[in-house]
Design an enzyme around this catalytic site. Structure first.
Site, short mmCIF file in Angstrom:
data_model
loop_
_atom_site.label_atom_id
_atom_site.label_comp_id
_atom_site.label_asym_id
_atom_site.label_seq_id
_atom_site.Cartn_x
_atom_site.Cartn_y
_atom_site.Cartn_z
N ARG A 193 45.23 48.11 10.92
CA ARG A 193 43.87 48.06 10.39
C ARG A 193 43.96 48.46 8.94
NH1 ARG A 193 39.53 51.51 9.28
NH2 ARG A 193 37.50 50.70 9.89
N SER A 248 35.31 46.26 19.26
CA SER A 248 34.70 47.52 18.82
C SER A 248 33.23 47.53 19.19
CB SER A 248 34.83 47.67 17.30
OG SER A 248 36.14 48.01 16.96
N LYS A 285 35.71 56.42 9.31
CA LYS A 285 34.50 55.60 9.46
C LYS A 285 33.46 55.94 8.40
CE LYS A 285 35.88 53.33 13.07
NZ LYS A 285 36.18 51.91 12.99
#
Length: 183
Positions: free
Chosen positions: A15, A82, A111
């Site tokens: 990611r 997700s 996040k």
């Protein structure tokens, strides 16, 4: 990725939202590590790249190709989704997701502010509501991993607690040992 694998990680997800121009080269390097380590390799957001590097799967969310589109084009890839609500998770399961990532369970620097924090009770409710494996993500660390595992999740994803550890390999080993049943 090498330090994660040396520490015993069984799943590596690539990611990299900050430097998308390097993702392809990173994916190639990680895929090559499958020659020396037994692990599941998941590429974030890009099923074509996952297919090209022979990754095991792809992880998507809102705004990415749909589960149905991926399944039709790349039927061999595992597909993770997700989710940020029970309704979204149930819909992903109906669409054919192989697993659901749910979070952020706790506040997470990865996040950032404004990302919804779900908490342990919502995680537990989700685990009890779906048939596919659930992966907890977001703010998981040594202090709260016990409460995460008690929800019955299949797995958990950790970024900051590993990447900011003084010894990444030892930290991965610690969390890997948390998932093994006591003898």
């Amino acid at each position: 990725a090498l330090l994660f694998l040396k520490g015993g990680a069984k799943i590596v997800q690539l990611r990299n939202k900050k430097n998308p121009e390097t993702v392809s080269a990173e994916a190639e390097k990680i895929a090559h590590l499958k020659n020396d380590f037994d692990f599941c390799f998941i590429v974030n957001d890009d099923p074509a790249l996952a297919n090209r590097v022979r990754a095991d799967g792809v992880h998507v969310g809102k705004g990415d190709p749909t589960i149905d589109q991926i399944r039709k084009t790349y039927p061999h890839l595992k597909i993770g989704y997700s989710s940020h609500s029970l309704e979204e998770a149930l819909e992903a399961e109906i669409q054919g997701a192989d697993y659901i990532a749910f979070g952020a369970i706790f506040p997470s620097p990865t996040k950032g502010p404004g990302h919804p924090v779900q908490g342990i009770e919502r995680l537990k409710a989700l685990v009890q509501s779906v048939r596919v494996p659930v992966v907890a993500i977001g703010g998981i660390n040594r202090e709260n991993i016990g409460s995460v595992l008690k929800t019955g999740v299949a797995s958990f994803a950790i970024i900051s607690a590993l990447t900011q550890a003084p010894n990444i390999q030892e930290e991965v080993c610690y969390f890997q040992n948390m998932t093994r049943p006591a003898d």
